[in-house]
Scaffold this motif. Structure first.
Motif, PDB file in Angstrom:
ATOM      1  N   HIS A  86       0.821  -1.209   0.000  1.00  0.00           N
ATOM      2  CA  HIS A  86       0.000   0.000   0.000  1.00  0.00           C
ATOM      3  C   HIS A  86       0.855   1.258   0.000  1.00  0.00           C
ATOM      4  CE1 HIS A  86      -3.934  -1.902   0.906  1.00  0.00           C
ATOM      5  NE2 HIS A  86      -3.220  -2.774   1.608  1.00  0.00           N
ATOM      6  N   GLY A  87       1.892   1.268   0.842  1.00  0.00           N
ATOM      7  CA  GLY A  87       2.677   2.477   1.069  1.00  0.00           C
ATOM      8  C   GLY A  87       2.881   2.676   2.554  1.00  0.00           C
ATOM      9  N   LYS A  94     -14.936   3.281  15.726  1.00  0.00           N
ATOM     10  CA  LYS A  94     -15.952   3.934  14.910  1.00  0.00           C
ATOM     11  C   LYS A  94     -15.524   5.364  14.550  1.00  0.00           C
ATOM     12  CE  LYS A  94     -19.888   1.204  16.546  1.00  0.00           C
ATOM     13  NZ  LYS A  94     -21.175   1.194  17.268  1.00  0.00           N
ATOM     14  N   LYS A  95     -14.867   6.042  15.475  1.00  0.00           N
ATOM     15  CA  LYS A  95     -14.378   7.392  15.179  1.00  0.00           C
ATOM     16  C   LYS A  95     -13.290   7.345  14.109  1.00  0.00           C
ATOM     17  CE  LYS A  95     -15.459   9.298  19.737  1.00  0.00           C
ATOM     18  NZ  LYS A  95     -14.906   9.835  21.013  1.00  0.00           N
ATOM     19  N   ILE A  96     -12.410   6.352  14.197  1.00  0.00           N
ATOM     20  CA  ILE A  96     -11.352   6.218  13.190  1.00  0.00           C
ATOM     21  C   ILE A  96     -11.950   5.929  11.823  1.00  0.00           C
ATOM     22  CG2 ILE A  96      -9.494   4.648  12.446  1.00  0.00           C
ATOM     23  CD1 ILE A  96      -8.562   4.594  15.351  1.00  0.00           C
ATOM     24  N   MET A  97     -12.933   5.047  11.781  1.00  0.00           N
ATOM     25  CA  MET A  97     -13.555   4.711  10.507  1.00  0.00           C
ATOM     26  C   MET A  97     -14.204   5.938   9.875  1.00  0.00           C
ATOM     27  SD  MET A  97     -16.219   1.636   9.710  1.00  0.00           S
ATOM     28  CE  MET A  97     -16.723   1.260   8.032  1.00  0.00           C
ATOM     29  N   ALA A  98     -14.868   6.738  10.684  1.00  0.00           N
ATOM     30  CA  ALA A  98     -15.509   7.948  10.167  1.00  0.00           C
ATOM     31  C   ALA A  98     -14.468   8.943   9.669  1.00  0.00           C
ATOM     32  CB  ALA A  98     -16.382   8.578  11.257  1.00  0.00           C
ATOM     33  N   ALA A  99     -13.384   9.115  10.434  1.00  0.00           N
ATOM     34  CA  ALA A  99     -12.347  10.068  10.042  1.00  0.00           C
ATOM     35  C   ALA A  99     -11.615   9.616   8.789  1.00  0.00           C
ATOM     36  CB  ALA A  99     -11.361  10.267  11.191  1.00  0.00           C
ATOM     37  N   SER A 103      -4.048  12.002   7.731  1.00  0.00           N
ATOM     38  CA  SER A 103      -3.027  12.257   6.701  1.00  0.00           C
ATOM     39  C   SER A 103      -3.356  11.537   5.390  1.00  0.00           C
ATOM     40  CB  SER A 103      -1.658  11.795   7.192  1.00  0.00           C
ATOM     41  OG  SER A 103      -0.711  11.875   6.137  1.00  0.00           O
ATOM     42  N   PRO A 104      -3.368  12.251   4.279  1.00  0.00           N
ATOM     43  CA  PRO A 104      -3.593  11.592   2.978  1.00  0.00           C
ATOM     44  C   PRO A 104      -2.424  10.715   2.558  1.00  0.00           C
ATOM     45  CG  PRO A 104      -3.083  13.918   2.670  1.00  0.00           C
ATOM     46  CD  PRO A 104      -3.251  13.710   4.148  1.00  0.00           C
ATOM     47  N   LYS A 105      -1.272  10.871   3.192  1.00  0.00           N
ATOM     48  CA  LYS A 105      -0.106  10.055   2.862  1.00  0.00           C
ATOM     49  C   LYS A 105      -0.188   8.666   3.492  1.00  0.00           C
ATOM     50  CE  LYS A 105       2.982  14.024   2.290  1.00  0.00           C
ATOM     51  NZ  LYS A 105       4.252  14.687   2.741  1.00  0.00           N
ATOM     52  N   VAL A 106      -1.011   8.509   4.508  1.00  0.00           N
ATOM     53  CA  VAL A 106      -1.241   7.199   5.132  1.00  0.00           C
ATOM     54  C   VAL A 106      -2.305   6.472   4.323  1.00  0.00           C
ATOM     55  CG1 VAL A 106      -2.093   6.009   7.181  1.00  0.00           C
ATOM     56  CG2 VAL A 106      -0.529   7.943   7.427  1.00  0.00           C
ATOM     57  N   LYS A 107      -1.971   5.287   3.831  1.00  0.00           N
ATOM     58  CA  LYS A 107      -2.860   4.570   2.923  1.00  0.00           C
ATOM     59  C   LYS A 107      -3.719   3.519   3.627  1.00  0.00           C
ATOM     60  CE  LYS A 107      -1.168   6.990  -0.360  1.00  0.00           C
ATOM     61  NZ  LYS A 107      -1.942   8.156  -0.847  1.00  0.00           N
ATOM     62  N   LEU A 108      -3.317   3.081   4.800  1.00  0.00           N
ATOM     63  CA  LEU A 108      -4.077   2.085   5.557  1.00  0.00           C
ATOM     64  C   LEU A 108      -3.858   2.327   7.037  1.00  0.00           C
ATOM     65  CD1 LEU A 108      -4.425  -1.706   4.871  1.00  0.00           C
ATOM     66  CD2 LEU A 108      -3.725  -0.967   7.134  1.00  0.00           C
ATOM     67  N   LYS A 129      -9.191   6.017   2.910  1.00  0.00           N
ATOM     68  CA  LYS A 129      -8.142   5.033   3.175  1.00  0.00           C
ATOM     69  C   LYS A 129      -8.753   3.761   3.757  1.00  0.00           C
ATOM     70  CE  LYS A 129      -5.425   7.360   5.834  1.00  0.00           C
ATOM     71  NZ  LYS A 129      -5.912   8.758   5.729  1.00  0.00           N
ATOM     72  N   GLU A 130      -8.050   2.659   3.599  1.00  0.00           N
ATOM     73  CA  GLU A 130      -8.516   1.400   4.156  1.00  0.00           C
ATOM     74  C   GLU A 130      -8.317   1.381   5.666  1.00  0.00           C
ATOM     75  OE1 GLU A 130      -7.664  -2.319   2.305  1.00  0.00           O
ATOM     76  OE2 GLU A 130      -7.138  -1.368   0.400  1.00  0.00           O
ATOM     77  N   VAL A 131      -9.197   0.686   6.368  1.00  0.00           N
ATOM     78  CA  VAL A 131      -9.059   0.530   7.813  1.00  0.00           C
ATOM     79  C   VAL A 131      -9.192  -0.944   8.174  1.00  0.00           C
ATOM     80  CG1 VAL A 131      -9.871   2.841   8.403  1.00  0.00           C
ATOM     81  CG2 VAL A 131     -11.526   0.992   8.186  1.00  0.00           C
ATOM     82  N   ARG A 132      -8.417  -1.361   9.159  1.00  0.00           N
ATOM     83  CA  ARG A 132      -8.523  -2.687   9.763  1.00  0.00           C
ATOM     84  C   ARG A 132      -8.714  -2.452  11.250  1.00  0.00           C
ATOM     85  NH1 ARG A 132      -8.775  -6.357   5.617  1.00  0.00           N
ATOM     86  NH2 ARG A 132      -7.993  -7.978   7.003  1.00  0.00           N
ATOM     87  N   LEU A 133      -9.853  -2.850  11.779  1.00  0.00           N
ATOM     88  CA  LEU A 133     -10.217  -2.520  13.151  1.00  0.00           C
ATOM     89  C   LEU A 133     -10.445  -3.790  13.954  1.00  0.00           C
ATOM     90  CD1 LEU A 133     -12.789   0.315  12.325  1.00  0.00           C
ATOM     91  CD2 LEU A 133     -10.379   0.588  12.968  1.00  0.00           C
ATOM     92  N   GLU A 134      -9.644  -3.988  14.992  1.00  0.00           N
ATOM     93  CA  GLU A 134      -9.817  -5.117  15.922  1.00  0.00           C
ATOM     94  C   GLU A 134     -10.286  -4.509  17.226  1.00  0.00           C
ATOM     95  OE1 GLU A 134      -9.772  -7.582  18.688  1.00  0.00           O
ATOM     96  OE2 GLU A 134      -7.629  -7.132  18.737  1.00  0.00           O
TER      97      GLU A 134
END
Length: 486
Positions: free
Chosen positions: A143-144, A234-239, A218-223, A245-250
């Motif tokens: 991803h980057g 949930k706040k991270i997913m909304a932001a 940051s737009p430079k963070v891809k995941l 960007k893709e999110v992986r939430l545990e």
């Protein structure tokens, strides 16, 4: 480094101070002692770390899988070398018993080893094309820059879980340890530097919620890969939606622990205790709801209480301690409020239910191992994640009743079942709505497994080949070698 000397940020392969000069203190949850002062990164500091990771990605992505794997294995060797010191750091800042901290490091090593071993197994496909002379190539590419945000309950393993597969797949990372337990992550940063990773490939920035917000924005963070509470996820997913960007939430869990009429009672009791009171119940896969068949309920409770009352609670550095303190005063108060609310709603207290007092406990955040009886699905404690040393008992009529209560949750991470009934076992995969199920054993994921949940327990997943897949993206190339015809 003494407690009066602040720990610095790890950016671009070296230790860096923050121009803002802001620091936070880390205290022992066992006795309140000051363990260290840690730099609080500013938005500018986070941007520096992201820029360093972005610049490093240009060359890191071109390194061979074997080269990346060898560096990860070198890091593992250093973790193994410093295992005792790292375990003591985990125990001092987080509060889990020393033997559990050592087990966490074993798991951290396993996670990194799996990623290293599978760096050369990130494979694509070649598919026949639909035109003459054409082939379709599906590649797996990094991803980057990846942001890894960790919870406080496993300060080493959660960082290893994120950096191992991210780097194996050719990404670079910026990691944020939790502000309650940053010292372990900074100790790992020293080993990362010693292992010889190129500058900028791994960056570690410490601080509070502002650091996480900057990483996500940051737009430079891809995941973004994050382990923590459902509310924070949930706040991270909304932001993250602003930059797509893709999110992986545990996230959280509310695991049912089902004990059927044919279960081995002694084994079930021991597993129920371990799955609830290990790490003072501060595990997302902990036994949150113990559902016991009516025909064996009284015998189970008798054996359970006898075992719980033998638990040795105390100094987590002592060899015989089985349960240490809660991680903070706020966490202790939250758990106690949930217990008192359950009692108001009709639950019966069988043991515990209070903060521990006395010379060995007064300076720390110790809560008594607690067992509640008569819990029903309508009570708050049956629906909300406790994340503490409180075992809630439910009496069930049969397997159907157990399934009904188990699935009556917004969470779907882990579940436990004790039975040898083949009919029950065959129904687990279709009828028990949880991402991972432990049958006739206590919890504990394997590095080669897949740790994932449904509903409010998060998105994506970690570990094993399916977890590794998430750290690369697909590119499809229609390769046509046929000569153009008139």
């Amino acid at each position: 480094m003494t407690s009066s000397t602040p720990h610095l940020l790890f950016i671009n392969g070296d230790w860096q101070a923050s121009a803002a000069g802001r620091y936070s203190e880390v205290h022992s949850p066992a006795n309140g002692d000051l363990l260290g002062r840690v730099t609080e990164a500013t938005a500018a500091d986070v941007d520096l770390a992201i820029d360093a990771a972005e610049q490093a990605f240009a060359s890191w992505r071109l390194t061979t899988a074997l080269s990346r794997a060898n560096l990860l294995l070198k890091l593992n060797q250093l973790i193994e070398r410093d295992r005792d010191a790292l375990a003591h750091t985990i125990t001092r800042e987080m509060g889990k018993p020393l033997k559990e901290a050592q087990g966490e490091l074993n798991y951290c090593i396993d996670l990194i080893r799996f990623a290293a071993e599978n760096a050369r197994r990130i494979e694509g496909d070649i598919i026949p094309g639909s035109r003459s002379g054409e082939q379709i190539l599906i590649q797996r590419l990094p991803h980057g820059v990846i942001a890894g945000i960790a919870a406080w309950n496993f300060p080493a393993a959660l960082l290893g879980r994120k950096l191992g597969p991210a780097l194996a797949a050719g990404n670079t990372v910026v990691l944020k340890p939790h502000e309650l337990t940053p010292l372990t992550g900074l100790a790992l940063a020293g080993l990362i530097k010693e292992a010889g990773f190129p500058p900028g490939v791994i960056n570690i920035v410490t601080g509070g919620i502002e650091v996480g917000q900057r990483l996500v924005a940051s737009p430079k963070v891809k995941l973004v890969t994050m382990t923590g509470s459902t509310a924070a996820g949930k706040k991270i997913m909304a932001a993250a939606a602003d930059t797509l960007k893709e999110v992986r939430l545990e996230l959280g869990g509310k695991a049912p622990f089902i004990v059927m009429e044919d279960a081995d009672l002694d084994a079930a009791v021991e597993a129920a205790v371990k799955a609830r009171f290990q790490n003072a119940g501060q595990i997302c896969t902990s036994n949150e709801r113990t559902l016991v068949h009516a025909s064996i309920y009284d015998r189970f409770v008798e054996k359970l209480l006898a075992r719980v009352k033998t638990l040795k609670v105390g100094d987590p550095l002592a060899a015989d301690t089985e349960m240490g303190p809660k991680v903070s005063a706020g966490e202790l108060e939250k758990v106690d409020a949930m217990v008192q609310r359950a009692r108001q709603q009709g639950a019966r207290l069988l043991t515990g239910g209070e903060r521990l007092h006395g010379e060995a406990y007064d300076r720390g955040h110790y809560y008594a191992p607690t067992v509640l009886d008569g819990v029903t699905g309508e009570m708050d404690i049956a629906r909300q994640e406790v994340f503490g040393p409180v075992l809630s008992l439910f009496k069930v009529k049969d397997f159907e009743h157990a399934l009904q209560l188990a699935n009556a949750s917004d969470y779907g991470l882990s579940a436990y079942v004790f039975t040898n009934n083949l009919q029950y076992l065959m129904r687990l995969s279709t009828d028990l709505d949880f991402g991972e199920i432990y049958v006739n054993r206590e919890g504990g994921e394997a590095a080669q497994g897949f740790h994932h949940g449904y509903g409010d327990s998060g998105l994506g997943g970690e570990d094993g080949k399916y977890g590794l897949d998430a750290y690369s993206r697909h590119k499809t190339v229609y390769l046509n070698a046929a000569k153009a015809r008139d």
